[in-house]
Structure formats: C-alpha cells, structure tokens
Design a protein around this motif. Structure first.
Motif, mmCIF file in Angstrom:
data_model
loop_
_atom_site.group_PDB
_atom_site.id
_atom_site.type_symbol
_atom_site.label_atom_id
_atom_site.label_comp_id
_atom_site.label_asym_id
_atom_site.label_seq_id
_atom_site.Cartn_x
_atom_site.Cartn_y
_atom_site.Cartn_z
ATOM 1 N N MET A 12 25.257 -23.314 10.112
ATOM 2 C CA MET A 12 24.568 -22.192 9.520
ATOM 3 C C MET A 12 24.941 -22.073 8.041
ATOM 4 O O MET A 12 26.103 -22.155 7.670
ATOM 5 C CB MET A 12 24.953 -20.905 10.254
ATOM 6 C CG MET A 12 24.211 -19.700 9.798
ATOM 7 S SD MET A 12 24.574 -18.322 10.910
ATOM 8 C CE MET A 12 24.156 -16.978 9.865
ATOM 9 N N ARG A 13 23.926 -21.874 7.200
ATOM 10 C CA ARG A 13 24.163 -21.790 5.761
ATOM 11 C C ARG A 13 24.746 -20.429 5.384
ATOM 12 O O ARG A 13 24.498 -19.435 6.051
ATOM 13 C CB ARG A 13 22.853 -22.016 5.015
ATOM 14 C CG ARG A 13 22.334 -23.394 5.287
ATOM 15 C CD ARG A 13 21.187 -23.866 4.440
ATOM 16 N NE ARG A 13 20.365 -22.909 3.760
ATOM 17 C CZ ARG A 13 19.808 -23.141 2.567
ATOM 18 N NH1 ARG A 13 20.033 -24.283 1.947
ATOM 19 N NH2 ARG A 13 19.028 -22.259 2.013
ATOM 20 N N PRO A 14 25.521 -20.394 4.286
ATOM 21 C CA PRO A 14 26.077 -19.110 3.846
ATOM 22 C C PRO A 14 24.964 -18.119 3.505
ATOM 23 O O PRO A 14 23.905 -18.505 3.001
ATOM 24 C CB PRO A 14 26.878 -19.476 2.589
ATOM 25 C CG PRO A 14 27.056 -20.951 2.635
ATOM 26 C CD PRO A 14 25.943 -21.506 3.446
ATOM 27 N N GLN A 15 25.236 -16.852 3.772
ATOM 28 C CA GLN A 15 24.272 -15.787 3.508
ATOM 29 C C GLN A 15 24.561 -15.172 2.138
ATOM 30 O O GLN A 15 25.703 -14.818 1.847
ATOM 31 C CB GLN A 15 24.370 -14.705 4.588
ATOM 32 C CG GLN A 15 24.159 -15.215 6.002
ATOM 33 C CD GLN A 15 22.752 -15.751 6.190
ATOM 34 O OE1 GLN A 15 21.768 -15.067 5.911
ATOM 35 N NE2 GLN A 15 22.655 -16.982 6.664
ATOM 36 N N LEU A 16 23.516 -15.041 1.321
ATOM 37 C CA LEU A 16 23.687 -14.511 -0.031
ATOM 38 C C LEU A 16 22.726 -13.361 -0.268
ATOM 39 O O LEU A 16 21.543 -13.458 0.058
ATOM 40 C CB LEU A 16 23.453 -15.610 -1.071
ATOM 41 C CG LEU A 16 23.676 -15.191 -2.531
ATOM 42 C CD1 LEU A 16 24.467 -16.252 -3.279
ATOM 43 C CD2 LEU A 16 22.352 -14.947 -3.249
ATOM 44 N N LEU A 17 23.231 -12.283 -0.820
ATOM 45 C CA LEU A 17 22.413 -11.153 -1.238
ATOM 46 C C LEU A 17 22.251 -11.243 -2.749
ATOM 47 O O LEU A 17 23.239 -11.280 -3.487
ATOM 48 C CB LEU A 17 23.076 -9.830 -0.863
ATOM 49 C CG LEU A 17 22.393 -8.553 -1.364
ATOM 50 C CD1 LEU A 17 20.972 -8.429 -0.824
ATOM 51 C CD2 LEU A 17 23.227 -7.324 -1.004
ATOM 52 N N HIS A 39 15.091 -18.866 -11.971
ATOM 53 C CA HIS A 39 15.850 -20.127 -11.983
ATOM 54 C C HIS A 39 17.230 -19.957 -11.352
ATOM 55 O O HIS A 39 17.708 -20.874 -10.666
ATOM 56 C CB HIS A 39 15.919 -20.683 -13.404
ATOM 57 C CG HIS A 39 14.591 -21.164 -13.895
ATOM 58 N ND1 HIS A 39 13.934 -22.239 -13.334
ATOM 59 C CD2 HIS A 39 13.767 -20.692 -14.853
ATOM 60 C CE1 HIS A 39 12.775 -22.427 -13.933
ATOM 61 N NE2 HIS A 39 12.640 -21.488 -14.865
ATOM 62 N N ASN A 40 17.853 -18.800 -11.543
ATOM 63 C CA ASN A 40 19.110 -18.528 -10.836
ATOM 64 C C ASN A 40 18.879 -18.493 -9.333
ATOM 65 O O ASN A 40 19.647 -19.060 -8.554
ATOM 66 C CB ASN A 40 19.702 -17.188 -11.279
ATOM 67 C CG ASN A 40 20.444 -17.283 -12.585
ATOM 68 O OD1 ASN A 40 20.617 -18.352 -13.143
ATOM 69 N ND2 ASN A 40 20.884 -16.155 -13.088
ATOM 70 N N VAL A 87 19.452 -23.341 -2.973
ATOM 71 C CA VAL A 87 19.730 -24.719 -2.531
ATOM 72 C C VAL A 87 20.799 -24.723 -1.445
ATOM 73 O O VAL A 87 20.691 -25.446 -0.458
ATOM 74 C CB VAL A 87 20.163 -25.599 -3.732
ATOM 75 C CG1 VAL A 87 20.698 -26.939 -3.263
ATOM 76 C CG2 VAL A 87 19.016 -25.767 -4.710
ATOM 77 N N ASP A 88 21.817 -23.887 -1.612
ATOM 78 C CA ASP A 88 22.952 -23.896 -0.682
ATOM 79 C C ASP A 88 23.094 -22.635 0.162
ATOM 80 O O ASP A 88 24.015 -22.543 0.968
ATOM 81 C CB ASP A 88 24.262 -24.087 -1.461
ATOM 82 C CG ASP A 88 24.323 -25.425 -2.168
ATOM 83 O OD1 ASP A 88 23.883 -26.425 -1.590
ATOM 84 O OD2 ASP A 88 24.802 -25.458 -3.318
ATOM 85 N N ARG A 118 8.860 -16.079 -2.694
ATOM 86 C CA ARG A 118 8.886 -15.888 -1.235
ATOM 87 C C ARG A 118 9.375 -17.137 -0.513
ATOM 88 O O ARG A 118 10.047 -17.041 0.513
ATOM 89 C CB ARG A 118 7.500 -15.478 -0.739
ATOM 90 C CG ARG A 118 7.115 -14.063 -1.153
ATOM 91 C CD ARG A 118 5.909 -13.534 -0.388
ATOM 92 N NE ARG A 118 4.777 -14.442 -0.369
ATOM 93 C CZ ARG A 118 3.771 -14.439 -1.244
ATOM 94 N NH1 ARG A 118 3.763 -13.546 -2.228
ATOM 95 N NH2 ARG A 118 2.776 -15.289 -1.134
ATOM 96 N N SER A 119 9.076 -18.304 -1.065
ATOM 97 C CA SER A 119 9.513 -19.551 -0.410
ATOM 98 C C SER A 119 11.021 -19.761 -0.517
ATOM 99 O O SER A 119 11.600 -20.526 0.259
ATOM 100 C CB SER A 119 8.773 -20.742 -1.001
ATOM 101 O OG SER A 119 9.198 -20.988 -2.338
#
Length: 196
Positions: free
Chosen positions: A1-6, A26-27, A33-34, A56-57
C-alpha cells in the motif's frame, strides 16, 4: 500500500493559468508519483476553480473547505470596513487576506474532511496554510497513532515577497498599489512567517 498524503492548497492546482496554480500542479504531480494523494483546497477568496481532468487523475479524492457565507465573508467585510475607517478590530485586520478566514471552526472542519484516513504526510503548499496543517496533524495525535510528518512548502516567505512587491510598485510610481501590497504584508510579518 502506498503512503497516504494530504495536500493542502489555497487554490485548485492547474497545468495552466496563474503561476501559483501551475506550481501547485507540478508539486502535486511530483508527490503523486509515490503517494496516494487527497487534495484539500482551502478557500480564502470569493471563488474556487473546479479541478480539471489532469488534477483529478492525480488525486484519490478532492475536497474544498469553503468560506462559510455569510459568517466568514461578513466578518472579513466588517474588518475591511473598520480598517478603512482607521478603527481596530482586534489583530485580524492586520493579517494578510489569506488568514482573515482563519477560525477555530474552520481549523476543526479542515481536520475532519477525510475521516478515517491515516495520513503519513501532510504537504502544506503555502506557508499561510500552516495552521490548517497543524490542525490536521493534531487529529492523529488524539487517536494515539504515530505522528504525521508535516512538510511546509517554503519557496518564499510571504511577508518578504509582498514587501518586495510594494517596493516595486513604489519604484514604478504606483502609489495606490504599494499600500495594498504592504497591508497584505501584515505590517512586515505574517503570524506564521519565520522571523526576518
């Protein structure tokens, strides 16, 4: 599972348009990506653009913390009128525009936007959104989980940038625009800025 980012942003990221929207995009693209990214746009102006297909993607979910009209908008308007008349209405009128909608109610609302999701990282795109980042970070501290990493985007210190803009207006003879830039500078320092 990928890390969750807010990802906290004051405007909707976009691949074109204003420089700030493009930088936010761009940020966001680099972070996606990760990470599994959830975007929270914290409205401080009158309008928020809807997210385009490119944004949205990149995001699992997108939410907007809107100004509560008429409560926030009325309070901001009263502060502006009192400032124009030379009166003081507590410390808020001296704050930059982006912080005038800041309240305990909005901080609490921001921390509850994505319930049940344990974020590994909170990315705060602009320094003046740091109070919202801290509010979201403290939500996990109350649940007894490991602390969330908070990263602040410090590409520029807001008060210094606005002071420079005020100086530029003075050099160009735009004496009406200079006071506006300096007012937004919050008399030299934003409450969440680093010391000069």
């Amino acid at each position: 599972m990928r890390p969750q980012l807010l990802y906290l942003s004051p405007l909707t990221p976009a691949p074109s348009g204003s420089g700030l929207a493009m930088r936010a995009f761009h940020n966001l693209r680099a972070l996606a990506v990760d990470h599994d990214v959830r975007l929270l746009v914290i409205q401080y102006g009158l309008r928020v653009d809807s997210a385009g297909i490119h944004v949205r993607s990149l995001c699992r979910e997108i939410a907007v913390l809107r100004l509560c009209v008429p409560v926030d908008a009325t309070r901001m308007a009263i502060q502006r009128l009192m400032r124009a008349g030379g009166a003081r209405f507590g410390p808020a009128p001296r704050w930059p525009l982006e912080l005038r909608g800041l309240s305990r109610r909005r901080l609490r609302a921001a921390s509850q936007v994505f319930p049940g999701i344990r974020f590994d990282t909170i990315h705060v795109f602009r320094l003046y959104l740091a109070p919202y980042g801290f509010a979201c970070q403290s939500r996990t501290a109350r649940t007894g989980q490991a602390p969330v990493r908070l990263q602040l985007d410090l590409d520029e210190i807001e008060s210094r940038a606005r002071r420079s803009l005020g100086d530029l207006h003075r050099e160009r003879g735009s004496f009406l625009r200079r006071p506006r830039a300096l007012r937004r500078d919050a008399r030299g320092r934003c409450p969440v800025d680093a010391p000069s």
